[in-house]
Enzyme design. Structure first.
Site, PDB file in Angstrom:
ATOM      1  N   HIS A  62       1.054  -1.177   0.051  1.00  0.00           N
ATOM      2  CA  HIS A  62      -0.047   0.023   0.085  1.00  0.00           C
ATOM      3  C   HIS A  62       0.927   1.257  -0.248  1.00  0.00           C
ATOM      4  O   HIS A  62       0.386   2.300  -0.375  1.00  0.00           O
ATOM      5  CB  HIS A  62      -0.882   0.146   1.157  1.00  0.00           C
ATOM      6  CG  HIS A  62      -2.027  -0.948   1.126  1.00  0.00           C
ATOM      7  ND1 HIS A  62      -3.237  -0.954   0.306  1.00  0.00           N
ATOM      8  CD2 HIS A  62      -2.312  -2.308   1.531  1.00  0.00           C
ATOM      9  CE1 HIS A  62      -3.992  -1.616   0.442  1.00  0.00           C
ATOM     10  NE2 HIS A  62      -3.411  -2.783   1.226  1.00  0.00           N
ATOM     11  N   ASP A  75       0.303   4.439  -2.278  1.00  0.00           N
ATOM     12  CA  ASP A  75       0.113   5.839  -1.892  1.00  0.00           C
ATOM     13  C   ASP A  75       1.041   6.713  -2.687  1.00  0.00           C
ATOM     14  O   ASP A  75       0.866   7.850  -2.685  1.00  0.00           O
ATOM     15  CB  ASP A  75       0.451   5.891  -0.410  1.00  0.00           C
ATOM     16  CG  ASP A  75      -0.727   5.328   0.306  1.00  0.00           C
ATOM     17  OD1 ASP A  75      -1.675   5.113  -0.144  1.00  0.00           O
ATOM     18  OD2 ASP A  75      -0.383   5.044   1.534  1.00  0.00           O
ATOM     19  N   ASP A 125      -8.927   4.698  -6.199  1.00  0.00           N
ATOM     20  CA  ASP A 125      -7.919   5.052  -7.423  1.00  0.00           C
ATOM     21  C   ASP A 125      -8.721   6.077  -8.331  1.00  0.00           C
ATOM     22  O   ASP A 125      -8.055   6.084  -9.458  1.00  0.00           O
ATOM     23  CB  ASP A 125      -7.331   3.783  -7.973  1.00  0.00           C
ATOM     24  CG  ASP A 125      -8.463   2.940  -8.730  1.00  0.00           C
ATOM     25  OD1 ASP A 125      -9.515   3.289  -8.281  1.00  0.00           O
ATOM     26  OD2 ASP A 125      -8.153   2.083  -9.453  1.00  0.00           O
ATOM     27  N   ARG A 156      -2.969  15.817 -21.690  1.00  0.00           N
ATOM     28  CA  ARG A 156      -1.732  16.347 -21.328  1.00  0.00           C
ATOM     29  C   ARG A 156      -1.577  15.973 -19.860  1.00  0.00           C
ATOM     30  O   ARG A 156      -0.191  15.811 -19.697  1.00  0.00           O
ATOM     31  CB  ARG A 156      -2.080  17.984 -21.411  1.00  0.00           C
ATOM     32  CG  ARG A 156      -0.746  18.953 -20.884  1.00  0.00           C
ATOM     33  CD  ARG A 156      -1.075  20.341 -21.054  1.00  0.00           C
ATOM     34  NE  ARG A 156      -1.377  20.531 -22.349  1.00  0.00           N
ATOM     35  CZ  ARG A 156      -2.495  21.288 -22.485  1.00  0.00           C
ATOM     36  NH1 ARG A 156      -3.482  21.238 -21.857  1.00  0.00           N
ATOM     37  NH2 ARG A 156      -2.859  21.612 -23.753  1.00  0.00           N
TER      38      ARG A 156
END
Length: 320
Positions: free
Chosen positions: A215, A219, A245, A265
């Protein structure tokens, strides 16, 4: 390089500082009206009021583009100016009235600056204020300590309120606006009408990152998205974390085709992070739910087409 989130935070901070500088100018002028000031004292008052007024104008005109270190410098200047201004009046009551203006600096610093910055700089400003009051020789030390107690309490309360406000509208990991904040902004955009688009950004294979690398690695990926440079986004854009997410990008003033270019972009700036994105332009009569449903449909189409894509939803609800 400042992120988009930092740029927006600085703009709000500058607006608040402009109000406080204007208040200092007005309050200082009213205190000066009750004094018989001549020679150097009168010159000092004029200089201090001009500096405060000019700072307010600068913050209104250029505040949003000023970096944090400049805003911090203005806070220092204001605190030092108030401390020195305590020496100007002949009556101790007027000096204490000027000291009350320091409460505005305490509020500004406690709300917008990190706790470490407050601990490092505020004691110096308070000691300067105490020193100038005691240097006068006509202000009892008890009054000085009473003002210190009020300033301390004001700083603590303001810091707690800032922390509560931040928790209500910010994602605790990334510092980005959370879903509640982005929903409020989206509601305002729909109510105002006009042209704007919304994009949903979903990290590809994010669960695999968490499962294989842990995790903490996940992160770090989320934080990299959150630290997207402000130059990548058009003015007024809002990047928020929806949860897990998934991120949402609000693009005021951008039609669907322009929004697709903007989102590509973003993808290019986050090279190495797979993103599937769905874009929807607000249509007249759209509710928030309808707009988000079309963006979600476009996101689903991007994933179905192989991920790592940007899809634009048609007004009918299907990807264009």
């Amino acid at each position: 390089m400042r992120t988009a989130t930092a740029r927006r935070s600085s703009a709000v901070m500058a607006e608040t500082m402009a109000v406080l500088c204007a208040a200092v100018t007005l309050a200082g002028g009213l205190v000066a009206l009750g004094q018989d000031l001549y020679g150097p004292r009168a010159v000092a008052v004029v200089v201090l009021l001009v500096v405060a007024g000019a700072s307010a104008v600068l913050l209104v005109v250029r505040g949003a583009s000023l970096p944090r270190r400049v805003l911090g410098g203005l806070v220092h200047t204001g605190g030092v100016g108030i401390g020195l201004a305590q020496l100007v009046p002949q009556e101790p009551q007027a000096a204490l009235a000027i000291t009350a203006l320091l409460s505005l600096v305490v509020v500004e610093v406690s709300y917008f600056f990190p706790a470490a910055w407050v601990r490092r700089h505020m004691p110096a400003l308070v000691l300067l204020s105490n020193g100038t009051l005691l240097l006068r020789g006509d202000v009892h030390v008890g009054y000085v300590l009473a003002i210190d107690a009020v300033l301390l309490a004001l700083g603590l309360v303001t810091s707690q309120l800032a922390e509560r406000a931040l928790g209500a509208h910010r994602d605790p990991l990334t510092g980005l606006p959370n879903r509640r904040s982005s929903d409020d902004r989206l509601q305002a955009l729909v109510a105002a009408g006009g042209t704007f688009s919304v994009a949903l950004l979903d990290l590809d294979h994010f669960k695999e990152v968490n499962d294989t690398a842990g995790h903490e690695a996940g992160d770090r990926v989320l934080l990299r998205v959150a630290r997207l440079p402000a130059r990548v986004l058009p003015p007024g854009a809002v990047l928020a974390r929806q949860g897990g997410d998934e991120f949402v990008l609000l693009l005021p003033g951008r039609d669907g085709d322009q929004a697709v270019v903007d989102v590509w972009r973003v993808c290019d700036a986050l090279a190495g992070i797979g993103l599937s994105c769905g874009v929807a332009q607000h249509q007249p009569g759209d509710t928030v739910a309808q707009l988000m449903r079309r963006a979600d449909g476009a996101l689903y189409a991007a994933k179905s087409a192989g991920r790592g894509r940007v899809e634009l939803a048609a007004a009918t609800g299907t990807p264009a």
